[in-house]
Design an enzyme around this catalytic site. Structure first.
Site, PDB file in Angstrom:
ATOM      1  N   GLY A  22       0.881  -1.453   0.001  1.00 60.56           N
ATOM      2  CA  GLY A  22       0.063   0.098   0.042  1.00 60.56           C
ATOM      3  C   GLY A  22       0.594   1.378  -0.144  1.00 60.56           C
ATOM      4  O   GLY A  22       1.865   1.369   0.293  1.00 60.56           O
ATOM      5  N   ARG A  83       1.298  -4.798  -5.667  1.00 62.52           N
ATOM      6  CA  ARG A  83       0.993  -6.473  -4.387  1.00 62.52           C
ATOM      7  C   ARG A  83       1.181  -7.585  -4.969  1.00 62.52           C
ATOM      8  O   ARG A  83       0.009  -7.878  -5.489  1.00 62.52           O
ATOM      9  CB  ARG A  83      -0.480  -6.875  -3.234  1.00 62.52           C
ATOM     10  CG  ARG A  83      -0.832  -4.988  -2.545  1.00 62.52           C
ATOM     11  CD  ARG A  83      -1.538  -5.521  -1.696  1.00 62.52           C
ATOM     12  NE  ARG A  83      -2.038  -3.927  -1.124  1.00 62.52           N
ATOM     13  CZ  ARG A  83      -1.626  -3.668   0.021  1.00 62.52           C
ATOM     14  NH1 ARG A  83      -0.737  -4.066   0.902  1.00 62.52           N
ATOM     15  NH2 ARG A  83      -2.314  -2.603   0.442  1.00 62.52           N
ATOM     16  N   ASP A 114       5.036  -4.275   5.975  1.00 60.01           N
ATOM     17  CA  ASP A 114       5.646  -5.592   6.507  1.00 60.01           C
ATOM     18  C   ASP A 114       5.324  -7.193   5.595  1.00 60.01           C
ATOM     19  O   ASP A 114       6.428  -8.051   4.912  1.00 60.01           O
ATOM     20  CB  ASP A 114       4.294  -6.171   7.458  1.00 60.01           C
ATOM     21  CG  ASP A 114       3.318  -5.993   7.344  1.00 60.01           C
ATOM     22  OD1 ASP A 114       2.528  -5.557   6.421  1.00 60.01           O
ATOM     23  OD2 ASP A 114       2.449  -7.032   8.631  1.00 60.01           O
ATOM     24  N   THR A 137       4.520   2.906   5.268  1.00 63.99           N
ATOM     25  CA  THR A 137       2.843   2.466   5.534  1.00 63.99           C
ATOM     26  C   THR A 137       1.834   3.367   6.624  1.00 63.99           C
ATOM     27  O   THR A 137       2.466   3.431   6.944  1.00 63.99           O
ATOM     28  CB  THR A 137       2.898   0.294   5.857  1.00 63.99           C
ATOM     29  OG1 THR A 137       1.764   0.780   6.542  1.00 63.99           O
ATOM     30  CG2 THR A 137       3.536   0.586   7.307  1.00 63.99           C
ATOM     31  N   ASP A 139      -0.286   1.930   8.298  1.00 62.15           N
ATOM     32  CA  ASP A 139      -0.954   2.114   9.755  1.00 62.15           C
ATOM     33  C   ASP A 139       0.311   1.780  11.092  1.00 62.15           C
ATOM     34  O   ASP A 139      -0.825   1.237  11.580  1.00 62.15           O
ATOM     35  CB  ASP A 139      -0.937   0.106   9.208  1.00 62.15           C
ATOM     36  CG  ASP A 139      -1.539  -0.250   7.874  1.00 62.15           C
ATOM     37  OD1 ASP A 139      -2.828   0.796   7.708  1.00 62.15           O
ATOM     38  OD2 ASP A 139      -1.047  -1.243   7.200  1.00 62.15           O
ATOM     39  N   ASP A 141       2.117  -0.150  11.961  1.00 64.45           N
ATOM     40  CA  ASP A 141       2.412  -1.395  12.536  1.00 64.45           C
ATOM     41  C   ASP A 141       3.286  -2.499  12.416  1.00 64.45           C
ATOM     42  O   ASP A 141       3.722  -3.553  12.604  1.00 64.45           O
ATOM     43  CB  ASP A 141       1.398  -2.455  11.912  1.00 64.45           C
ATOM     44  CG  ASP A 141       1.538  -2.646  10.334  1.00 64.45           C
ATOM     45  OD1 ASP A 141       1.809  -1.999   9.891  1.00 64.45           O
ATOM     46  OD2 ASP A 141       0.427  -3.078   9.450  1.00 64.45           O
ATOM     47  N   ARG A 183      -5.496  -1.928   8.649  1.00 67.12           N
ATOM     48  CA  ARG A 183      -4.975  -3.921   8.704  1.00 67.12           C
ATOM     49  C   ARG A 183      -5.483  -3.966  10.100  1.00 67.12           C
ATOM     50  O   ARG A 183      -6.448  -4.009  10.504  1.00 67.12           O
ATOM     51  CB  ARG A 183      -3.944  -3.162   8.710  1.00 67.12           C
ATOM     52  CG  ARG A 183      -4.150  -5.119   7.664  1.00 67.12           C
ATOM     53  CD  ARG A 183      -2.717  -5.268   6.860  1.00 67.12           C
ATOM     54  NE  ARG A 183      -2.225  -4.736   5.613  1.00 67.12           N
ATOM     55  CZ  ARG A 183      -3.298  -5.125   4.356  1.00 67.12           C
ATOM     56  NH1 ARG A 183      -3.737  -6.163   4.663  1.00 67.12           N
ATOM     57  NH2 ARG A 183      -2.644  -4.532   3.922  1.00 67.12           N
TER      58      ARG A 183
HETATM   59  O1  F6P Z   1      -1.294  -1.024   4.893  1.00 71.09           O
HETATM   60  C1  F6P Z   1      -2.093   0.012   4.713  1.00 71.09           C
HETATM   61  C2  F6P Z   1      -3.991  -0.123   4.134  1.00 71.09           C
HETATM   62  O2  F6P Z   1      -4.046   1.128   3.848  1.00 71.09           O
HETATM   63  C3  F6P Z   1      -4.362  -0.905   5.866  1.00 71.09           C
HETATM   64  O3  F6P Z   1      -4.277   0.498   6.413  1.00 71.09           O
HETATM   65  C4  F6P Z   1      -5.583  -1.088   4.434  1.00 71.09           C
HETATM   66  O4  F6P Z   1      -5.823  -2.316   5.181  1.00 71.09           O
HETATM   67  C5  F6P Z   1      -4.910  -1.725   3.142  1.00 71.09           C
HETATM   68  O5  F6P Z   1      -3.794  -1.013   3.195  1.00 71.09           O
HETATM   69  C6  F6P Z   1      -6.005  -2.043   2.362  1.00 71.09           C
HETATM   70  O6  F6P Z   1      -5.201  -2.534   1.123  1.00 71.09           O
HETATM   71  P1  F6P Z   1      -5.758  -1.625  -0.341  1.00 71.09           P
HETATM   72  O7  F6P Z   1      -5.616  -0.295  -0.932  1.00 71.09           O
HETATM   73  O8  F6P Z   1      -5.007  -2.970  -0.941  1.00 71.09           O
HETATM   74  O9  F6P Z   1      -7.509  -2.491  -1.126  1.00 71.09           O
END
Ligand code: F6P
Length: 335
Positions: A22, A83, A114, A137, A139, A141, A183
């Site tokens: 992300g 991803r 991560d 990120t 998050d 985390d 997340r």
């Molecule tokens: O890890 C960053 C994040 O924005 C999280 O907060 C969220 O759960 C996820 O990515 C959303 O991912 P995507 O953009 O692939 O839907």
């Protein structure tokens, strides 16, 4: 001829930088810092586009100082992100290694969270290309850094939204459940909840006690006509929508109106705050300096204002708990 002592490692000449997973505001500042530090140190620097996907497809280009001009203030990532499922396979990683070798790339700066570091760790263990990560990120985390790049901007974006929702919540005497990202972590929820004066913050790290929430909401109704409840997307009870329905059912008060707002990807974009630009710049520079000093399989983070290198295994494996003082603060200030 006898050779005494260990052979000196060949100095690194070519490195590449990429963003993966992300995107987060401040990634561009980090890219810029890695590119310019590399050039400053006499290296050839390459950009890999679309993270591990681009590594597998050979989407790799030489970057110059001017390639990263006018990006520090922009959200997203100029290197794009993805991803990659293929990188999870040995065949995908082999292709990636062949592409890096074809460009003579001897070191990598991996900007991401991560998932990015999990991939980087496996890749290093298989192919031995030195890699240093930067924590990118929203998050927050990742163990090994006080804050991740993008977290501060995401919190401020959420806060701006909460402030606006509060205006309309107060005007209509409504109870709002606002879902924020993160997340499996509650950092965005906690900080935006404190800053936004939320009555409750629900996070995955603690068990949400529905009865206690309902009891407090009933009590609060005597002093307050509207309420803001911030729900982290990973909460154990479910999404803000699910929780709102559970609360509504238990409160059984037809005069009360309940609303849900899911902030979603708005939290991932926007111009990075000063904090994220500085953090991104510091981590980008530290990653390249780390590579040049022989560090690998680790992340450059900032703890207590100092650069710290933490093995990828710890960044992804060790828990990063919420600050319990922050949770206590919410309880006390919401009376
Ligand atoms: O890890 C960053 C994040 O924005 C999280 O907060 C969220 O759960 C996820 O990515 C959303 O991912 P995507 O953009 O692939 O839907």
């Amino acid at each position: 001829m006898a050779i005494f002592g260990a052979l000196k490692p060949k100095p690194m000449k070519k490195i590449a930088v990429f963003t993966s997973g992300g995107d987060s505001p401040g990634m561009n500042a980090c890219i810029r810092a890695a590119v310019r530090t590399g050039i400053y140190k006499g290296l050839d620097v390459f950009g890999i586009y679309r993270g591990y996907e681009g590594m597998i497809e050979g989407d790799i280009k030489r970057l110059h100082s001017h390639s990263v001009s006018n990006i520090i203030q922009r959200g997203g990532t100029v290197l794009k992100s993805a991803r990659s499922m293929e990188f999870k396979t040995p065949e995908g990683r082999k292709k990636a290694f062949e592409n890096l070798s074809a460009h003579g790339i001897e070191g990598l700066v991996a900007i991401g969270g991560d998932g990015t570091f999990t991939g980087a760790k496996v890749f290093y263990e298989e192919f031995g290309i030195p890699t240093v990560g930067c924590p990118g990120t929203i998050d927050n985390d990742i163990y090994g850094t006080d804050y991740t790049i993008g977290f501060d901007t995401a919190v401020n974006t959420a806060l701006e939204a909460i402030d606006k929702i509060r205006d309309t919540a107060a005007a209509h005497d409504r109870i709002f459940f606002i879902e924020v990202m993160g997340r499996d972590a509650g950092f965005i929820a906690v900080e935006s909840g404190i800053g936004g004066g939320a009555e409750f913050v629900m996070v995955p790290e603690t068990q949400t006690d529905l009865d206690a929430v309902v009891k407090s909401l009933k009590k609060l109704r005597k002093t307050k006509t509207s309420s803001i409840i911030v729900v982290a997307e990973g909460d154990d009870l479910g999404s803000a929508d699910v929780i709102m329905k559970l609360v509504k059912e238990k409160i059984q008060d037809p005069s009360k109106e309940f609303k849900v707002t899911t902030l979603g990807h708005i939290q991932r974009g926007g111009n990075p705050t000063a904090r994220d630009r500085v953090l991104g710049s510091r981590c980008g520079m530290a990653a390249v300096e780390g590579l040049l000093s022989g560090k690998t399989n680790c992340m450059a983070g900032i703890m207590n204002e100092q650069v710290v290198y933490t093995p990828f295994a710890d960044c992804i494996g060790l828990p990063k708990p919420l600050n319990p003082d922050h949770l206590a603060l919410i309880d006390i200030l919401s009376i």
